[in-house]
Design an enzyme around this catalytic site. Structure first.
Site, PDB file in Angstrom:
ATOM      1  N   GLU A  41       0.829  -1.209   0.000  1.00 46.35           N
ATOM      2  CA  GLU A  41       0.000   0.000   0.000  1.00 46.35           C
ATOM      3  C   GLU A  41       0.865   1.262   0.000  1.00 46.35           C
ATOM      4  OE1 GLU A  41      -3.546   1.834   2.914  1.00 46.35           O
ATOM      5  OE2 GLU A  41      -2.302   0.148   3.574  1.00 46.35           O
ATOM      6  N   LYS A 112      -9.245   2.416  -2.398  1.00 47.70           N
ATOM      7  CA  LYS A 112      -9.563   1.835  -1.099  1.00 47.70           C
ATOM      8  C   LYS A 112     -10.972   2.229  -0.668  1.00 47.70           C
ATOM      9  CE  LYS A 112      -7.276   1.315   3.437  1.00 47.70           C
ATOM     10  NZ  LYS A 112      -6.051   1.702   4.185  1.00 47.70           N
ATOM     11  N   CYS A 148      -5.540  -3.038   2.095  1.00 47.52           N
ATOM     12  CA  CYS A 148      -5.412  -3.151   3.551  1.00 47.52           C
ATOM     13  C   CYS A 148      -6.748  -3.311   4.274  1.00 47.52           C
ATOM     14  CB  CYS A 148      -4.625  -1.957   4.100  1.00 47.52           C
ATOM     15  SG  CYS A 148      -3.861  -2.291   5.723  1.00 47.52           S
TER      16      CYS A 148
END
Length: 546
Positions: A41, A112, A148
């Site tokens: 990330e 994300k 994540c």
């Protein structure tokens, strides 16, 4: 399919350095047969960039770096974390994103969906959440990309943090492959096992392999442990990379045998030692230093910090200084010297008795009639801080503070004295764990003197002083602190657990009164689920009594 896992150690804001790491890892993995390479990330800019994102040129500069990287990506795609500007006039200015680079271009962008805003995380300050994770076709394969927190979803059973879970969406997409780019910092308490469960669960839910690539290295107080992994469609972990070290691997999803690094799963004390060594090394080097300086008291805390520094930086780059006062014991001076000899670090003795006497004499017209108290004790600590900071300046060495979490919690430390320094190495390590770590570090070679470990802890700021003159035994104190600081328990709840009521009230009062000290402390390396620092934001001026 053969997947390349690029577990790299990036530095926040070092766009050129990170670019080199990315391209070197990509070329290496492709040369080993990787057909697709996955990075962590925000690999382009480093994690966490925090308010660097608000600098006018930062995001455009990292976009230019991404384009330079993409031009070097050939037939084997690379998936790389970066900051993507939000083209809309509404919402936050940026997305936490991943670029699917192929044939010299950025071909797809994943964004994300779930933005953590707890503990050390504050992503909602910077990023706009995506509605759904990216799903797309590549060479007859259907890929899904999450970042994540997207696979953590609503894992907190006490409260659902998010209105949806991306994995629930992906499980309906008939994926052939699921990729997750992460920057997940380590702390003890089963986080590694929890990650394995999440990756395994995502694979079973989606009915396909999951590739999880985590960042590694220290950035400020956060320590990323790597441990990238691959789970097959049945949720079995078939590959696991090293802990607390840069690593890479090409994983054949069709192979029968597992590729599990020896440190992928290990004991707690190994984790703590390796985390502290990595966090210390990266903080020193990424801050532009090569050398470290430590005041050696002959006690357990400074001994552990010195041993960690010698491992992290090499003994030739560590200097220990003993600063005895008129009341320092002979064993403290000899223990400090023995430690330095065992570690092979430079060692010097600088006596402070004359400086302390001069300071007391200078102040005597103003302090006459008050009697001796903690003021004179603190003059000793502050004399040491003065001299150590002078040596830090002269030698170009970062001064490491040596206070542990137990002391910092209750203010058993001197502001502008033993708190002087650039990094508080063990400030998130309770005293009982300091003793455990010292014995663990002595497992192969007894570098920390036995007397240092076995003698009663003492600040040695007055004759025959012991820590337990002012504090309860450390096993009791650490239990109270864990309950109050990390678990948020009240006075009543702690007393109900069997702790003495007067001790609980006194320790909680000390914790609350000393918030002002912690606000001025050097940054510390995070080891526990809740460390002092950015993850704990208690007002200095407040009157709530729990």
């Amino acid at each position: 399919m053969k997947i390349g896992l690029a577990q790299i150690n990036t530095t926040v804001g070092d766009l050129a350095g990170n670019q080199n790491l990315i391209l070197n890892a990509y070329r290496s993995l492709v040369s080993q047969g990787a057909e697709l390479v996955v990075f962590p990330e925000l690999a382009v800019c480093g994690y966490p960039p925090r308010d660097l994102l608000f600098k006018r040129r930062f995001v455009p500069d990292q976009l230019e770096s991404l384009q330079q990287i993409a031009r070097e990506i050939g037939a084997a795609p690379a998936v790389i974390g970066f900051v993507d500007p939000n083209p809309s006039k509404s919402g936050r200015d940026f997305f936490n994103a991943a670029a699917f680079c192929h044939d010299g271009k950025v071909q797809q962008i994943a964004r994300k969906s779930l933005l953590p805003t707890y503990d050390v995380f504050d992503e909602d300050r910077y990023f706009e959440p995506a509605d759904l994770p990216l799903v797309f076709q590549w060479q007859g394969q259907k890929l899904g990309i999450t970042i994540c927190e997207d696979i953590w979803g609503n894992t907190d059973v006490s409260r659902e943090r998010y209105p949806h879970a991306p994995v629930e969406y992906l499980k309906e997409q008939n994926l052939d492959l699921h990729l997750n780019l992460s920057a997940s910092p380590w702390h003890w308490g089963g986080k590694g096992e929890q990650r394995e469960g999440l990756v395994s669960g995502a694979s079973r839910a989606c009915g396909c392999p999951t590739i999880y690539v985590n960042a590694v290295g220290g950035n400020d107080e956060l320590i990323f442990d790597g441990r990238s992994m691959v789970a097959n469609a049945q949720g079995e972990i078939i590959a696991g990379l090293s802990a607390f070290a840069t690593d890479q691997a090409v994983v054949d999803l069709d192979a029968d045998s597992a590729q599990i690094a020896s440190t992928f799963r290990q004991q707690l004390m190994d984790n703590i030692e390796q985390a502290l060594v990595l966090g210390l090394r990266d903080y020193v080097h990424k801050s532009g230093f090569k050398k470290a300086l430590i005041g050696l008291s002959g006690g357990i805390d400074s001994a552990v910090v010195a041993a960690l520094a010698a491992k992290a930086l090499g003994p030739e780059n560590v200097t220990g200084v003993s600063l005895p006062s008129a009341i320092s014991s002979d064993h403290s001076k000899s223990d400090a010297k023995e430690l330095a000899e065992n570690l092979g670090i430079a060692f010097h003795t600088v006596a402070i008795a004359d400086i302390v006497a001069a300071a007391e004499d200078t102040l005597s017209p103003l302090t006459a009639g008050y009697g001796r108290d903690v003021t004179e004790e603190n003059i000793q600590a502050r004399a040491r801080g003065l001299l150590l900071m002078a040596l830090s300046n002269k030698l170009g060495a970062l001064l490491l503070t040596t206070g542990n979490k137990s002391e910092l919690a209750v203010g058993y430390c001197t502001l502008y004295g033993d708190m002087c320094g650039g990094l508080a190495v063990i400030s998130d390590l309770p005293k009982t764990r300091v003793f455990e770590l010292s014995r663990h570090m002595n497992r192969d070679k007894p570098t920390i003197p036995v007397n240092t470990i076995e003698k009663p802890p003492s600040a040695e700021l007055r004759p025959d002083q012991k820590d337990e003159d002012s504090l309860p035994p450390y096993h009791i104190l650490d239990g109270i602190l864990e309950g109050y600081v990390e678990k948020g328990m009240s006075t009543k709840e702690l007393i109900e657990q069997g702790y003495d009521a007067d001790v609980v009230k006194d320790m909680i009062r000390k914790v609350d009164l000393n918030e002002y000290k912690r606000k001025q402390a050097a940054p510390g390396l995070k080891l526990t689920p809740l460390a002092f620092g950015v993850g704990r934001r208690i007002p200095i001026v407040q009157r709530y009594v729990s």
